[in-house]
Design a protein around this motif. Structure first.
Motif, PDB file in Angstrom:
ATOM      1  N   ASN A  48       0.716  11.609   1.476  1.00 49.76           N
ATOM      2  CA  ASN A  48       0.056  12.489   2.335  1.00 49.76           C
ATOM      3  C   ASN A  48       0.258  13.865   2.104  1.00 49.76           C
ATOM      4  N   THR A 104      -3.948   6.803  -2.765  1.00 51.21           N
ATOM      5  CA  THR A 104      -3.438   5.811  -2.291  1.00 51.21           C
ATOM      6  C   THR A 104      -3.499   4.740  -3.490  1.00 51.21           C
ATOM      7  N   LYS A 116       0.855   5.394   0.121  1.00 49.35           N
ATOM      8  CA  LYS A 116      -0.170   6.474   0.172  1.00 49.35           C
ATOM      9  C   LYS A 116       0.683   7.886   0.095  1.00 49.35           C
ATOM     10  N   ILE A 135       0.763  -1.273  -0.020  1.00 47.96           N
ATOM     11  CA  ILE A 135      -0.100   0.058  -0.110  1.00 47.96           C
ATOM     12  C   ILE A 135       0.860   1.142   0.130  1.00 47.96           C
TER      13      ILE A 135
END
Length: 152
Positions: free
Chosen positions: A29, A84, A27, A25
């Motif tokens: 931010n 994501t 992601k 995963i």
């Protein structure tokens, strides 16, 4: 898993017997668009068996991989703000070791590697990276220091 907080990589364990591609995963931010090379992490790694360093069974040879513009477009991950995704990443491109695992033992992989513009352009992509940077994209500058649980 990684030191920076702009981009987060999550991977809990690795099933060493799986025939499936392992996807992490990833992601973002931030408000920035990042370029991540799934082959752009270089460093050191080793495997522990029951807490002790395991010697590799053998090392595999790999040829030199060079990318043209089309391969750069296909390989590199463009991670948009707050996006994501699930993608496969090689957390240490230098690791050429092959190990033998026993179901009765506990295994962990220690990975220490880094990703930066130089690592991304080792295999090619200089002109593509310049084009992306002219659009305001940033090449990920980060390091991975982690212990991954390996399930034989």
């Amino acid at each position: 898993m990684n030191k920076g907080k702009d981009i987060i990589f999550r991977l809990n364990y690795v099933d060493t017997q799986s025939k499936e591609v392992i996807e992490e995963i990833i992601k973002n931010n931030t408000n920035n668009t990042y370029v991540v090379d799934p082959l752009g992490f270089y460093g050191k790694s080793f495997v522990l068996e029951n807490g002790k360093i395991l010697d590799p069974y053998l090392y595999f040879k790999s040829g030199y991989y060079s990318r043209n513009d089309r391969a750069c477009y296909e390989d590199l991950i463009i991670l948009k703000p707050f996006q994501t995704i699930h993608r496969s990443i090689i957390f240490n491109k230098n690791n050429q070791a092959v190990y033998r695992y026993k179901k009765s033992n506990k295994y962990e992989e220690i990975v220490k590697s880094f990703h930066n513009k130089n690592n991304v352009t080792i295999l090619g992509c200089e002109s593509y990276i310049k084009e992306l940077e002219s659009k305001g994209y940033k090449v990920l500058e980060d390091s991975i220091v982690t212990k991954l649980l390996l399930q034989p």
